[in-house]
Design a protein around this motif. Structure first.
Motif, PDB file in Angstrom:
ATOM      1  N   ALA A 155       0.825  -1.206   0.000  1.00  0.00           N
ATOM      2  CA  ALA A 155       0.000   0.000   0.000  1.00  0.00           C
ATOM      3  C   ALA A 155       0.860   1.257   0.000  1.00  0.00           C
ATOM      4  CB  ALA A 155      -0.943  -0.002   1.196  1.00  0.00           C
ATOM      5  N   VAL A 156       1.939   1.252   0.763  1.00  0.00           N
ATOM      6  CA  VAL A 156       2.853   2.407   0.804  1.00  0.00           C
ATOM      7  C   VAL A 156       3.407   2.679  -0.596  1.00  0.00           C
ATOM      8  CG1 VAL A 156       5.075   3.262   1.668  1.00  0.00           C
ATOM      9  CG2 VAL A 156       3.488   2.123   3.219  1.00  0.00           C
ATOM     10  N   ASP A 157       3.834   1.616  -1.271  1.00  0.00           N
ATOM     11  CA  ASP A 157       4.395   1.774  -2.615  1.00  0.00           C
ATOM     12  C   ASP A 157       3.325   2.224  -3.609  1.00  0.00           C
ATOM     13  OD1 ASP A 157       6.821   0.928  -1.585  1.00  0.00           O
ATOM     14  OD2 ASP A 157       6.563  -1.147  -2.261  1.00  0.00           O
ATOM     15  N   GLU A 158       2.143   1.614  -3.531  1.00  0.00           N
ATOM     16  CA  GLU A 158       1.052   1.933  -4.447  1.00  0.00           C
ATOM     17  C   GLU A 158       0.595   3.387  -4.301  1.00  0.00           C
ATOM     18  OE1 GLU A 158      -3.329   0.208  -4.594  1.00  0.00           O
ATOM     19  OE2 GLU A 158      -1.825  -1.340  -5.022  1.00  0.00           O
ATOM     20  N   LEU A 159       0.529   3.870  -3.051  1.00  0.00           N
ATOM     21  CA  LEU A 159       0.101   5.241  -2.780  1.00  0.00           C
ATOM     22  C   LEU A 159       1.242   6.247  -2.869  1.00  0.00           C
ATOM     23  CD1 LEU A 159      -2.233   4.447   0.253  1.00  0.00           C
ATOM     24  CD2 LEU A 159      -2.935   5.071  -2.071  1.00  0.00           C
ATOM     25  N   LYS A 160       2.463   5.739  -3.028  1.00  0.00           N
ATOM     26  CA  LYS A 160       3.666   6.577  -3.118  1.00  0.00           C
ATOM     27  C   LYS A 160       3.786   7.507  -1.909  1.00  0.00           C
ATOM     28  CE  LYS A 160       3.982   6.507  -8.145  1.00  0.00           C
ATOM     29  NZ  LYS A 160       2.860   5.802  -8.676  1.00  0.00           N
ATOM     30  N   LEU A 161       3.595   6.933  -0.711  1.00  0.00           N
ATOM     31  CA  LEU A 161       3.653   7.719   0.517  1.00  0.00           C
ATOM     32  C   LEU A 161       5.096   8.057   0.863  1.00  0.00           C
ATOM     33  CD1 LEU A 161       1.037   5.812   2.702  1.00  0.00           C
ATOM     34  CD2 LEU A 161       0.704   7.850   1.294  1.00  0.00           C
ATOM     35  N   ALA A 162       5.321   9.299   1.286  1.00  0.00           N
ATOM     36  CA  ALA A 162       6.670   9.745   1.625  1.00  0.00           C
ATOM     37  C   ALA A 162       6.601  10.860   2.661  1.00  0.00           C
ATOM     38  CB  ALA A 162       7.399  10.232   0.382  1.00  0.00           C
ATOM     39  N   LYS A 163       7.679  10.978   3.417  1.00  0.00           N
ATOM     40  CA  LYS A 163       7.810  12.038   4.415  1.00  0.00           C
ATOM     41  C   LYS A 163       7.610  13.400   3.767  1.00  0.00           C
ATOM     42  CE  LYS A 163      11.096  13.656   7.880  1.00  0.00           C
ATOM     43  NZ  LYS A 163      12.390  13.388   8.524  1.00  0.00           N
ATOM     44  N   GLY A 164       6.850  14.271   4.461  1.00  0.00           N
ATOM     45  CA  GLY A 164       6.630  15.628   3.994  1.00  0.00           C
ATOM     46  C   GLY A 164       5.332  15.825   3.219  1.00  0.00           C
ATOM     47  N   GLN A 165       4.682  14.742   2.817  1.00  0.00           N
ATOM     48  CA  GLN A 165       3.428  14.857   2.075  1.00  0.00           C
ATOM     49  C   GLN A 165       2.264  15.218   2.988  1.00  0.00           C
ATOM     50  OE1 GLN A 165       2.927  10.952   0.408  1.00  0.00           O
ATOM     51  NE2 GLN A 165       3.837  11.535  -1.542  1.00  0.00           N
ATOM     52  N   SER A 166       1.322  15.995   2.473  1.00  0.00           N
ATOM     53  CA  SER A 166       0.055  16.235   3.167  1.00  0.00           C
ATOM     54  C   SER A 166      -0.852  15.061   2.861  1.00  0.00           C
ATOM     55  CB  SER A 166      -0.594  17.523   2.676  1.00  0.00           C
ATOM     56  OG  SER A 166       0.169  18.627   3.080  1.00  0.00           O
ATOM     57  N   GLN A 167      -1.437  14.483   3.891  1.00  0.00           N
ATOM     58  CA  GLN A 167      -2.305  13.324   3.727  1.00  0.00           C
ATOM     59  C   GLN A 167      -3.423  13.361   4.752  1.00  0.00           C
ATOM     60  OE1 GLN A 167      -2.210  11.201   1.290  1.00  0.00           O
ATOM     61  NE2 GLN A 167      -0.220  11.746   0.445  1.00  0.00           N
ATOM     62  N   LEU A 168      -4.371  12.454   4.615  1.00  0.00           N
ATOM     63  CA  LEU A 168      -5.455  12.303   5.570  1.00  0.00           C
ATOM     64  C   LEU A 168      -5.247  11.035   6.376  1.00  0.00           C
ATOM     65  CD1 LEU A 168      -8.702  12.971   3.497  1.00  0.00           C
ATOM     66  CD2 LEU A 168      -7.761  14.417   5.285  1.00  0.00           C
ATOM     67  N   ALA A 169      -5.494  11.110   7.671  1.00  0.00           N
ATOM     68  CA  ALA A 169      -5.614   9.915   8.504  1.00  0.00           C
ATOM     69  C   ALA A 169      -7.116   9.677   8.595  1.00  0.00           C
ATOM     70  CB  ALA A 169      -5.019  10.150   9.889  1.00  0.00           C
ATOM     71  N   VAL A 170      -7.588   8.576   8.017  1.00  0.00           N
ATOM     72  CA  VAL A 170      -9.006   8.251   8.019  1.00  0.00           C
ATOM     73  C   VAL A 170      -9.220   7.118   9.012  1.00  0.00           C
ATOM     74  CG1 VAL A 170     -10.968   7.486   6.628  1.00  0.00           C
ATOM     75  CG2 VAL A 170      -9.198   8.931   5.602  1.00  0.00           C
ATOM     76  N   ILE A 171     -10.068   7.375   9.998  1.00  0.00           N
ATOM     77  CA  ILE A 171     -10.277   6.401  11.069  1.00  0.00           C
ATOM     78  C   ILE A 171     -11.671   5.811  10.950  1.00  0.00           C
ATOM     79  CG2 ILE A 171     -10.360   6.076  13.562  1.00  0.00           C
ATOM     80  CD1 ILE A 171      -8.470   8.635  13.615  1.00  0.00           C
ATOM     81  N   LYS A 172     -11.728   4.510  10.750  1.00  0.00           N
ATOM     82  CA  LYS A 172     -12.995   3.793  10.667  1.00  0.00           C
ATOM     83  C   LYS A 172     -12.831   2.563  11.552  1.00  0.00           C
ATOM     84  CE  LYS A 172     -17.042   2.966   8.755  1.00  0.00           C
ATOM     85  NZ  LYS A 172     -18.158   3.896   8.764  1.00  0.00           N
ATOM     86  N   ALA A 173     -13.520   2.561  12.681  1.00  0.00           N
ATOM     87  CA  ALA A 173     -13.347   1.463  13.635  1.00  0.00           C
ATOM     88  C   ALA A 173     -14.695   0.933  14.095  1.00  0.00           C
ATOM     89  CB  ALA A 173     -12.547   1.951  14.850  1.00  0.00           C
ATOM     90  N   GLY A 174     -14.753  -0.359  14.276  1.00  0.00           N
ATOM     91  CA  GLY A 174     -15.949  -0.981  14.821  1.00  0.00           C
ATOM     92  C   GLY A 174     -16.019  -0.829  16.324  1.00  0.00           C
ATOM     93  N   ASP A 175     -14.854  -0.778  16.961  1.00  0.00           N
ATOM     94  CA  ASP A 175     -14.766  -0.662  18.414  1.00  0.00           C
ATOM     95  C   ASP A 175     -13.664   0.312  18.787  1.00  0.00           C
ATOM     96  OD1 ASP A 175     -16.642  -2.798  19.229  1.00  0.00           O
ATOM     97  OD2 ASP A 175     -15.185  -4.091  18.222  1.00  0.00           O
ATOM     98  N   VAL A 176     -13.923   1.089  19.807  1.00  0.00           N
ATOM     99  CA  VAL A 176     -12.896   1.946  20.403  1.00  0.00           C
ATOM    100  C   VAL A 176     -12.911   1.657  21.888  1.00  0.00           C
ATOM    101  CG1 VAL A 176     -12.149   4.298  20.860  1.00  0.00           C
ATOM    102  CG2 VAL A 176     -13.176   3.730  18.649  1.00  0.00           C
ATOM    103  N   MET A 177     -11.748   1.329  22.439  1.00  0.00           N
ATOM    104  CA  MET A 177     -11.643   1.021  23.858  1.00  0.00           C
ATOM    105  C   MET A 177     -10.909   2.140  24.576  1.00  0.00           C
ATOM    106  SD  MET A 177     -10.646  -2.986  23.461  1.00  0.00           S
ATOM    107  CE  MET A 177     -10.647  -3.312  25.205  1.00  0.00           C
ATOM    108  N   VAL A 178     -11.339   2.452  25.783  1.00  0.00           N
ATOM    109  CA  VAL A 178     -10.696   3.465  26.590  1.00  0.00           C
ATOM    110  C   VAL A 178     -10.255   2.818  27.893  1.00  0.00           C
ATOM    111  CG1 VAL A 178     -11.009   5.652  27.801  1.00  0.00           C
ATOM    112  CG2 VAL A 178     -12.136   5.288  25.599  1.00  0.00           C
ATOM    113  N   GLY A 179      -9.009   3.035  28.253  1.00  0.00           N
ATOM    114  CA  GLY A 179      -8.477   2.503  29.506  1.00  0.00           C
ATOM    115  C   GLY A 179      -8.189   3.638  30.480  1.00  0.00           C
ATOM    116  N   VAL A 180      -8.406   3.400  31.745  1.00  0.00           N
ATOM    117  CA  VAL A 180      -8.182   4.400  32.780  1.00  0.00           C
ATOM    118  C   VAL A 180      -7.225   3.825  33.819  1.00  0.00           C
ATOM    119  CG1 VAL A 180      -9.262   5.835  34.534  1.00  0.00           C
ATOM    120  CG2 VAL A 180     -10.497   5.327  32.424  1.00  0.00           C
ATOM    121  N   ASP A 181      -6.235   4.614  34.196  1.00  0.00           N
ATOM    122  CA  ASP A 181      -5.289   4.185  35.244  1.00  0.00           C
ATOM    123  C   ASP A 181      -5.929   4.324  36.601  1.00  0.00           C
ATOM    124  OD1 ASP A 181      -3.178   3.473  33.677  1.00  0.00           O
ATOM    125  OD2 ASP A 181      -2.316   5.471  33.653  1.00  0.00           O
TER     126      ASP A 181
END
Length: 69
Positions: free
Chosen positions: A43-69
């Motif tokens: 995927a990195v090669d296909e998308l040609k991802l490299a340091k310095g590029q502007s990109q989106l972090a897209v988060i799609k999750a079925g579950d999110v867990m939260v832990g508390v100390d």
């Protein structure tokens, strides 16, 4: 690009670290917050991802867990 995920965070790639099969992509989304994604090297090669590029972090999750100390 149109996708259904609503959690889209704009940022800049600050690091791409390739492993044997998986890469870790670090995206700075501002205010000192870094999002790390684990994706295939293919995927990195296909998308040609490299340091310095502007990109989106897209988060799609079925579950999110939260832990508390």
């Amino acid at each position: 690009m149109k996708i259904s995920a609503r959690n889209q965070l704009k940022g800049t790639i600050v690091d791409v670290v390739k492993g044997a099969t998986t890469s870790h992509i670090r995206i700075d989304i501002g205010s000192g917050v870094i999002i790390t994604a684990s994706i295939t090297n293919e995927a990195v090669d296909e998308l040609k991802l490299a340091k310095g590029q502007s990109q989106l972090a897209v988060i799609k999750a079925g579950d999110v867990m939260v832990g508390v100390d």
